[in-house]
Design a protein around this motif. Structure first.
Motif, short mmCIF file in Angstrom:
data_model
loop_
_atom_site.label_atom_id
_atom_site.label_comp_id
_atom_site.label_asym_id
_atom_site.label_seq_id
_atom_site.Cartn_x
_atom_site.Cartn_y
_atom_site.Cartn_z
N MET A 38 -4.83 -1.75 0.69
CA MET A 38 -5.59 -0.84 1.54
C MET A 38 -4.64 -0.06 2.45
N GLY A 39 -3.69 -0.78 3.03
CA GLY A 39 -2.73 -0.14 3.92
C GLY A 39 -1.93 0.94 3.23
N LYS A 40 -1.54 0.68 1.99
CA LYS A 40 -0.77 1.67 1.23
C LYS A 40 -1.58 2.95 1.04
N LEU A 41 -2.83 2.80 0.64
CA LEU A 41 -3.67 3.99 0.44
C LEU A 41 -3.84 4.76 1.74
N ILE A 42 -4.11 4.05 2.81
CA ILE A 42 -4.32 4.72 4.11
C ILE A 42 -3.04 5.41 4.57
N ALA A 43 -1.91 4.74 4.41
CA ALA A 43 -0.63 5.35 4.80
C ALA A 43 -0.36 6.62 4.01
N GLU A 44 -0.66 6.59 2.73
CA GLU A 44 -0.45 7.78 1.91
C GLU A 44 -1.40 8.90 2.33
N ARG A 45 -2.66 8.59 2.56
CA ARG A 45 -3.63 9.60 2.97
C ARG A 45 -3.25 10.23 4.31
N LEU A 46 -2.67 9.44 5.21
CA LEU A 46 -2.38 9.92 6.56
C LEU A 46 -0.93 10.35 6.74
N HIS A 47 -0.18 10.36 5.63
CA HIS A 47 1.24 10.75 5.67
C HIS A 47 2.02 9.87 6.65
N GLY A 48 1.76 8.57 6.58
CA GLY A 48 2.41 7.63 7.48
C GLY A 48 3.33 6.67 6.76
N ASP A 49 3.80 5.66 7.48
CA ASP A 49 4.64 4.61 6.93
C ASP A 49 3.81 3.35 6.76
N LEU A 50 4.24 2.49 5.85
CA LEU A 50 3.55 1.23 5.59
C LEU A 50 4.48 0.05 5.83
N ASP A 51 3.97 -0.96 6.49
CA ASP A 51 4.68 -2.23 6.64
C ASP A 51 3.61 -3.31 6.82
N VAL A 52 4.06 -4.53 7.01
CA VAL A 52 3.13 -5.64 7.23
C VAL A 52 3.33 -6.19 8.64
#
Length: 210
Positions: free
Chosen positions: A36-50
């Protein structure tokens, strides 16, 4: 309510579109929330981590949380922990066990031990749902110490009780559905498949290499 985690993530991303120009840091609580985080990060042009937190399991019923612990060892203990049979000795042992899991996951997910610094960032903490809210409480408490510019909790579904505990710890809470009686998170998804450590590592690697 949701077809699967990706459906829920799409709906959350729609609600979080105002963050798109903020280059947000999306921090997912492993393991289920990482896709879920990956999809949201891609949609919002952001970074992903845990953000690595673990629930403390109730005696004789591992699915029930009596609290949670963060990567530094800060612990939230639920008001109902004692009623479920968790005395101080049990809690100490459970904390030790969950810290070992956190340490192993940090080693697996970020081999160099380096996570993305949330300081002065717009930070969105994502989970696939809140039953007791324990792990989200630990995550938000941990991240607040890093002084993010804005700290947002984003979940598809949560109990009213969990939201009441989480709201004071975040600058904003985005929740799509608050059922009257929440028995389990999985009941609000048509598909609720397990996410493995290998899945998490592949998702994190794809974002960094992308």
């Amino acid at each position: 309510m949701f077809l699967n985690r990706m459906d829920a993530a799409q709906q959350l991303a729609d609600r979080l579109v105002g963050c798109k120009d903020k280059h947000p840091l999306v921090l997912a609580i492993p393991r289920g929330a990482v896709p879920m985080g990956k999809l949201i990060a891609e949609r919002l042009h952001g970074d992903l981590d845990v953000v690595l937190v673990r629930k403390l399991r109730a005696p004789y019923c591992e699915e029930v949380a009596i609290g949670a612990i963060d990567e530094r060892g800060w612990t939230y203990v639920s008001p109902h922990a004692a009623r479920l049979g968790a005395d101080q000795d049990y809690i100490a042992a459970e904390k030790h066990a969950q810290m070992a899991v956190i340490s192993e996951r940090r080693h697996r997910y970020t081999p160099l031990g380096k996570s993305i610094d949330p300081t002065d960032r717009w930070v969105i903490v994502v989970d696939d749902g809140l039953a007791t809210g324990a792990t989200m409480i630990a995550a938000l408490h941990s991240l607040r110490r890093a002084e993010p510019r804005k700290l947002i909790c984003a979940v598809p579904v949560a109990s009213a009780e969990a939201l009441s505990r989480v709201r004071p710890l975040a600058d904003e809470v985005v929740c799509l559905h608050v059922p009257i009686d929440l028995h389990s998170i999985g009941q609000h998804y048509q598909e609720f498949n397990e996410v493995s450590d290998a899945d998490v590592m592949a998702l994190l690697s794809s974002m960094k290499n992308g």
